[in-house]
Design a protein around this motif. Structure first.
Motif, PDB file in Angstrom:
ATOM      1  N   ARG A  10      32.701  43.319  29.631  1.00  0.00           N
ATOM      2  CA  ARG A  10      32.326  41.982  29.150  1.00  0.00           C
ATOM      3  C   ARG A  10      31.925  42.083  27.687  1.00  0.00           C
ATOM      4  NH1 ARG A  10      30.602  37.098  31.296  1.00  0.00           N
ATOM      5  NH2 ARG A  10      29.051  35.946  30.054  1.00  0.00           N
ATOM      6  N   HIS A  11      32.336  41.110  26.905  1.00  0.00           N
ATOM      7  CA  HIS A  11      32.014  41.098  25.478  1.00  0.00           C
ATOM      8  C   HIS A  11      31.434  39.735  25.106  1.00  0.00           C
ATOM      9  CE1 HIS A  11      33.411  41.297  21.016  1.00  0.00           C
ATOM     10  NE2 HIS A  11      32.155  41.690  21.143  1.00  0.00           N
ATOM     11  N   GLU A  12      30.230  39.762  24.538  1.00  0.00           N
ATOM     12  CA  GLU A  12      29.558  38.537  24.124  1.00  0.00           C
ATOM     13  C   GLU A  12      29.273  38.603  22.634  1.00  0.00           C
ATOM     14  OE1 GLU A  12      26.128  38.705  26.541  1.00  0.00           O
ATOM     15  OE2 GLU A  12      27.130  38.002  28.361  1.00  0.00           O
ATOM     16  N   ALA A  13      29.310  37.449  21.979  1.00  0.00           N
ATOM     17  CA  ALA A  13      29.041  37.384  20.538  1.00  0.00           C
ATOM     18  C   ALA A  13      27.939  36.370  20.273  1.00  0.00           C
ATOM     19  CB  ALA A  13      30.302  37.004  19.766  1.00  0.00           C
TER      20      ALA A  13
ATOM     21  N   SER B 166      24.497  43.973  32.165  1.00  0.00           N
ATOM     22  CA  SER B 166      24.412  45.439  32.182  1.00  0.00           C
ATOM     23  C   SER B 166      25.696  46.111  31.718  1.00  0.00           C
ATOM     24  CB  SER B 166      24.056  45.918  33.588  1.00  0.00           C
ATOM     25  OG  SER B 166      25.048  45.491  34.518  1.00  0.00           O
ATOM     26  N   ASN B 167      26.825  45.450  31.923  1.00  0.00           N
ATOM     27  CA  ASN B 167      28.104  46.061  31.560  1.00  0.00           C
ATOM     28  C   ASN B 167      28.699  45.422  30.311  1.00  0.00           C
ATOM     29  OD1 ASN B 167      28.608  43.590  32.681  1.00  0.00           O
ATOM     30  ND2 ASN B 167      30.436  44.247  33.835  1.00  0.00           N
ATOM     31  N   ALA B 168      27.860  44.750  29.527  1.00  0.00           N
ATOM     32  CA  ALA B 168      28.378  43.972  28.402  1.00  0.00           C
ATOM     33  C   ALA B 168      28.165  44.687  27.074  1.00  0.00           C
ATOM     34  CB  ALA B 168      27.718  42.595  28.359  1.00  0.00           C
ATOM     35  N   GLU B 169      29.046  44.391  26.145  1.00  0.00           N
ATOM     36  CA  GLU B 169      28.903  44.751  24.736  1.00  0.00           C
ATOM     37  C   GLU B 169      28.551  43.463  24.008  1.00  0.00           C
ATOM     38  OE1 GLU B 169      29.145  47.933  21.853  1.00  0.00           O
ATOM     39  OE2 GLU B 169      29.602  47.992  24.004  1.00  0.00           O
ATOM     40  N   VAL B 170      27.494  43.510  23.203  1.00  0.00           N
ATOM     41  CA  VAL B 170      27.063  42.322  22.465  1.00  0.00           C
ATOM     42  C   VAL B 170      27.272  42.553  20.978  1.00  0.00           C
ATOM     43  CG1 VAL B 170      25.147  40.770  21.934  1.00  0.00           C
ATOM     44  CG2 VAL B 170      25.354  41.747  24.218  1.00  0.00           C
ATOM     45  N   THR B 171      28.016  41.664  20.368  1.00  0.00           N
ATOM     46  CA  THR B 171      28.205  41.713  18.921  1.00  0.00           C
ATOM     47  C   THR B 171      27.344  40.636  18.280  1.00  0.00           C
ATOM     48  OG1 THR B 171      30.473  42.540  19.091  1.00  0.00           O
ATOM     49  CG2 THR B 171      29.840  41.470  17.032  1.00  0.00           C
TER      50      THR B 171
END
Length: 816
Positions: A660-663, A743-748
């Motif tokens: 998962r990718h959140e910005a 928990s499984n996310a990358e946050v930009t």
């Protein structure tokens, strides 16, 4: 992704109770240790002052004048006219008190007309315009600096009346007092008021006791005039034999005019009073005027009757000599004399507190109108204007060192600025009465007109008689400062025009073609994490590059890279004798031409010692600094947090993007730099994109929410506003990221950074984005991308600086 144009206001939060709060640097923790817990912005209303505490805070400058105003008059008269000085000192003091009475009744009008803040700057701006307001404000700021310098030096002089001190010790003690008062004010308004109230009232009580006993003994004949010859032998000034001349009298009046300084302090600080602010301020102003007038006349009368000669080397003040004579040499008398000297020293030193209360507030008015650095508008850890307090302390310290802590040397510079501001303020009030013609306007016009005329006369007198003694410095310095402030205003206007250009019709920012460049020096854990981030943002092309400075290193890297099956083919750039930053700049400059967005991914270690951080920072700065001029290039440092970013199968490494990718786009206002950041966020293929505003200023947050609610459906990104109760934006951002991150996310975290072409422009803006990046450095799988927006170089052939354009342009945003 689902588009939500609704503004989401997060509920207000109290202070976090997490055992390891994020976003708090070592510097922040040291500040908390030094100043205590931060005060929430909501407590600003509770930091206001009652009349008794406000009297101590705002009257200390005015009251301290009693300790040296009479002496300064005599220092001018004695060498010129001899014993005739004792016949002139009382009439001159009476005229000064008359000017004070006129000003007090004039400022009563001002306080009622401007209950939110009735200082010279606000009144002049409202009635005479922005440019005259800069003159009034700068003149007053200069006088506040001199007030701190003179009062602390005079306090040290009071100590030397009891214990002889060398010049070096006087300077050191003066500097110590300046910074102690600065520290007290950094603790907060109410705290500083409590600290400084007791010394102020101790001085008033001791002074009234001294004057009362002295008047009784003089009038009953128990206290006789001092012997002139004995005083001269003891170091007193030698009386002159000249005739009384008008110029000498005017010069003495100008020196004693310091007694009037501080009258404006209450009108400048009306917002600091409890409600009803204007009424409490008026009452406190009358208390102050009555206390000063009676005590000043009493001291001058005692000096007139006792024939007190000022000491030539300033080692003992006139007030100290009067106190010694009044109390005698007995044990009780000596104790009362020591209390007088102690309280005099304290009031003289704490007179600087009036300046520390008003200088930062006045500087914030200038900054709000874009004539001084915007950092001066921000409240610090304890809800005070910390930058203004520190700036005042630094400027006063410089004056003390340059003038060797000599009161007589600094006095000629003193009072000219404050009388200039008096004149402009009272002239502005007179014009207001003529313009509005409200009930009682004729009385107000008479009082303010009389105040303007009398202070103008005093200003001219001070300027003429003190010009050659040092007042010329103020006469030259104030216009130069006004010129510089106008230049600052034009720079801000040019920046505003650049940032707001074309926002009359906002379209949805479209994503560009996206290329990710991973800097690779070796095949290690941090490089694997950088590659994983590169895959997570789903660029159209992923290019690992190696900047070769050592022969053979590139070949080894490429061989291992291919052997373990890392994605992409390593592109080697041979630097030779050129710097790595120059090589990278040349390569990316060619790549970023056209409609291409380039993300440079820099692998970084998760933990660094202080020394490693310094070395790493210098290395990255040399590498990445040349990229600041590239419009379509953004930089992200990816650290090796959170376990492995890869899986190992049969000696080969399989790197997969995060599930998962959140910005999160940080928004402080709506301008072109934010639109560019939104466009970048769309290019990195995040599953969820949202904007965040850390609400330091509630009004600014509300204005942004209204703007966003009207154009949110165009931008296609929801806005969250989180209360930043302690003005620590880095902490607020870190906590928000912690809340939304899976928990499984990358946050930009996308930070729009406005890049300024000139050094002066960089000085005019803070470094909040850097603090945010440092606050998130230790968060696993949280990556900070800086999206630069490069402003044009400002030109100075612009319209009149008095036209404030920023608010008009901000209001012209689309209303769809």
């Amino acid at each position: 992704m689902a588009v939500d144009s609704q503004v989401k206001l997060a509920p207000p939060k109290g202070q976090p109770e997490r055992p390891h709060p994020t976003g708090r640097s070592t510097g922040y923790l040291f500040k908390r240790l030094l100043l205590g817990k931060p005060l929430a912005t909501a407590r600003l209303e509770h930091e206001r002052l009652g009349k008794a505490i406000a009297m101590a805070v705002f009257s200390s400058d005015n009251m301290s004048s009693v300790a040296y105003a009479t002496e300064e008059i005599l220092r001018v008269l004695i060498p010129a006219v001899g014993l005739a000085a004792f016949s002139l000192v009382l009439p001159i003091s009476g005229v000064i008190v008359l000017v004070e009475v006129i000003l007090i009744f004039s400022y009563r009008q001002t306080i009622k007309a401007y209950p939110s803040a009735g200082g010279a700057y606000i009144v002049t701006k409202d009635n005479l315009g922005l440019l005259p307001a800069q003159l009034a404000g700068v003149a007053l700021l200069v006088d506040y600096v001199l007030t701190v310098s003179v009062s602390t030096a005079a306090g040290v002089q009071a100590i030397s009346s009891v214990i002889p001190l060398s010049v070096a010790v006087r300077i050191a003690l003066s500097l110590l007092f300046v910074w102690l008062i600065a520290y007290g004010n950094l603790l907060g308004v109410r705290e500083s008021g409590r600290i400084f109230a007791a010394p102020t009232y101790l001085f008033i009580a001791s002074l009234f006791l001294t004057c009362g006993v002295g008047l009784f003994e003089v009038l009953t004949g128990h206290l006789k005039p001092f012997s002139i010859s004995h005083q001269v032998q003891a170091g007193g000034l030698s009386p002159g034999v000249g005739a009384v001349a008008l110029f000498v009298v005017l010069k003495a009046f100008a020196s004693g005019g310091a007694a009037v300084t501080g009258v404006e302090a209450i009108s400048n600080g009306v917002p600091a009073f409890r409600k009803p602010e204007w009424k409490n301020a008026q009452i406190t102003l009358m208390w102050m005027g009555a206390t000063l007038g009676t005590s000043f006349l009493a001291v001058s009368y005692l000096a007139h009757r006792l024939h007190v000669l000022p000491v030539a080397d300033e080692s003992k003040s006139v007030l100290a000599q009067i106190g010694q004579a009044v109390y005698g040499s007995g044990a009780v008398g000596h104790l009362l004399f020591l209390i007088l000297q102690l309280s005099t020293m304290l009031i003289l030193v704490l007179a600087a507190n009036t300046s520390f209360a008003d200088f930062p507030r006045l500087a914030s008015f200038h900054a709000h109108d874009a004539f001084m650095p915007r950092q001066l508008t921000k409240r610090g850890h304890r809800l005070v204007f910390s930058s203004g307090i520190i700036g005042l302390a630094g400027a006063a310290s410089l004056i003390i060192v340059l003038f060797r802590a000599s009161v007589s040397s600094m006095i000629p510079l003193y009072a000219l600025g404050v009388f200039t501001s008096f004149t402009l303020s009272q002239s502005g009030m007179a014009k207001r009465h003529l313009r509005l013609r409200e009930k009682g306007w004729r009385t107000g016009l008479f009082l303010n007109g009389l105040g303007a005329f009398s202070t103008l006369v005093v200003t001219i007198i001070i300027g003429i008689v003190k010009f050659h003694l040092g007042a010329w410095i103020v006469v030259v310095f104030v216009p130069v400062m006004v010129f510089l402030l106008v230049r600052v205003n034009r720079i801000y206007e040019a920046e505003e025009e650049d940032l707001m250009e074309g926002l009359g019709s906002i379209d949805r920012p479209l994503a560009k073609r996206h290329v990710a460049v991973v800097l690779a020096d070796e095949c290690d854990e941090k490089t694997f994490h950088a590659l994983q981030y590169g895959l997570t943002i789903h660029p159209q092309e992923l290019i690992p590059i190696h900047l070769e400075t050592e022969p053979g290193a590139a070949e080894n890297l490429a061989r291992v890279w291919n052997q373990i099956g890392l994605p992409g083919e390593v592109k080697v750039i041979h630097c030779g004798r050129r710097g790595r930053g120059e090589c990278l700049d040349e390569y990316l400059r060619e790549m970023s031409k056209g409609d291409v967005q380039v993300t440079v991914i820099v692998p970084g270690p998760a933990r660094l010692s202080v020394w490693e951080r310094v070395r790493q920072g210098a290395s990255w700065a040399a590498l990445l600094r040349p990229l600041r001029d590239l419009d379509n290039v953004s930089i992200v440092v990816v650290r090796e947090h959170g376990g492995h970013g890869h899986q190992l199968f049969s000696g080969r490494v399989r790197i997969s993007p995060r599930a998962r990718h959140e910005a999160v786009i940080l928004v402080d206002r709506l301008d072109r730099s934010i639109l560019k950041a939104i466009r970048y966020a769309r290019s990195i293929d995040a599953l969820d994109i949202r904007a965040l505003h850390a609400g330091v200023d509630p009004k600014r947050a509300q204005d942004l929410a209204e703007q966003w609610s009207e154009i949110g459906h165009i931008l296609g990104i929801p806005l969250d506003i989180h209360e930043c109760f302690d003005r620590n934006v880095a902490r607020t951002v870190a906590e928000y990221v912690e809340e939304i991150r899976a928990s499984n996310a990358e946050v930009t975290v996308v930070i729009p950074r406005r890049e300024y072409p000139r050094l002066l422009q960089r000085f005019l803006h803070d470094r909040t984005s850097r603090a945010i990046a440092r606050g998130l450095a230790d968060e696993p799988h949280v990556d900070v991308v800086v999206v630069p927006y490069r402003l044009r170089r400002p030109h100075h052939g612009r319209p009149d600086a008095g036209q404030a354009k920023s608010e008009t342009k901000a209001a012209a945003l689309p209303r769809r």
